[in-house]
Write a protein that holds these residues in place. Structure first.
Motif, short mmCIF file in Angstrom:
data_model
loop_
_atom_site.label_atom_id
_atom_site.label_comp_id
_atom_site.label_asym_id
_atom_site.label_seq_id
_atom_site.Cartn_x
_atom_site.Cartn_y
_atom_site.Cartn_z
N GLU A 1 69.70 9.23 57.98
CA GLU A 1 70.61 10.38 57.93
C GLU A 1 70.07 11.55 58.75
O GLU A 1 70.82 12.18 59.50
CB GLU A 1 70.86 10.80 56.48
CG GLU A 1 71.70 9.81 55.71
CD GLU A 1 71.77 10.10 54.22
OE1 GLU A 1 71.10 11.06 53.74
OE2 GLU A 1 72.49 9.36 53.51
N GLN A 2 68.78 11.83 58.61
CA GLN A 2 68.19 12.92 59.38
C GLN A 2 68.16 12.61 60.88
O GLN A 2 68.42 13.49 61.70
CB GLN A 2 66.77 13.22 58.88
CG GLN A 2 66.76 13.88 57.52
CD GLN A 2 65.36 14.26 57.09
OE1 GLN A 2 64.48 14.48 57.90
NE2 GLN A 2 65.15 14.34 55.78
N LEU A 3 67.89 11.37 61.22
CA LEU A 3 67.89 10.96 62.62
C LEU A 3 69.29 11.10 63.21
O LEU A 3 69.46 11.61 64.33
CB LEU A 3 67.39 9.53 62.77
CG LEU A 3 67.38 8.96 64.19
CD1 LEU A 3 66.50 9.79 65.11
CD2 LEU A 3 66.91 7.51 64.16
N GLN A 4 70.30 10.68 62.48
CA GLN A 4 71.67 10.77 62.95
C GLN A 4 72.07 12.24 63.18
O GLN A 4 72.67 12.56 64.20
CB GLN A 4 72.61 10.11 61.93
CG GLN A 4 73.98 9.83 62.45
CD GLN A 4 74.75 8.97 61.48
OE1 GLN A 4 74.74 9.21 60.27
NE2 GLN A 4 75.45 7.97 62.00
N THR A 5 71.69 13.12 62.26
CA THR A 5 71.98 14.55 62.41
C THR A 5 71.28 15.11 63.65
O THR A 5 71.89 15.83 64.44
CB THR A 5 71.52 15.33 61.16
OG1 THR A 5 72.25 14.83 60.02
CG2 THR A 5 71.76 16.81 61.29
N PHE A 6 70.03 14.75 63.83
CA PHE A 6 69.27 15.20 65.00
C PHE A 6 69.94 14.73 66.29
O PHE A 6 70.12 15.51 67.24
CB PHE A 6 67.83 14.68 64.91
CG PHE A 6 67.04 14.88 66.17
CD1 PHE A 6 66.51 16.12 66.47
CD2 PHE A 6 66.85 13.84 67.05
CE1 PHE A 6 65.78 16.31 67.64
CE2 PHE A 6 66.12 14.02 68.22
CZ PHE A 6 65.60 15.26 68.52
N LEU A 7 70.31 13.46 66.34
CA LEU A 7 70.91 12.91 67.56
C LEU A 7 72.25 13.55 67.87
O LEU A 7 72.56 13.82 69.04
CB LEU A 7 71.05 11.39 67.45
CG LEU A 7 69.74 10.61 67.43
CD1 LEU A 7 70.00 9.14 67.16
CD2 LEU A 7 68.98 10.79 68.73
N ILE A 8 73.04 13.83 66.87
CA ILE A 8 74.34 14.50 67.08
C ILE A 8 74.12 15.88 67.68
O ILE A 8 74.80 16.27 68.63
CB ILE A 8 75.14 14.57 65.76
CG1 ILE A 8 75.63 13.17 65.39
CG2 ILE A 8 76.30 15.55 65.88
CD1 ILE A 8 76.19 13.07 63.97
#
Length: 59
Positions: A33-40
């Motif tokens: 979830e944190q990785l997805q937020t960062f990538l967005i």
């Protein structure tokens, strides 16, 4: 990733894979979830820079 060689890059990637595999399922979910937020956020920044450059080239 900034690495001085392909071997170093492969070593770093393996270390990250091993670390991820050591996480609990709950921690993996949080990590994803944190990785997805960062990538967005990063993609939005890149898109903003791209649009700015594109608009500058039109003028």
């Amino acid at each position: 990733m900034n690495s001085s060689s392909e071997a170093e890059k492969a070593s770093i990637n393996q270390e990250l894979k091993d670390l991820y595999e050591s996480l609990s399922d709950e921690d993996k979910k949080e990590f994803n979830e944190q990785l997805q937020t960062f990538l967005i956020k990063e993609m939005a920044t890149i898109n903003s820079f791209y649009q700015s450059t594109k608009d500058d080239n039109l003028n």
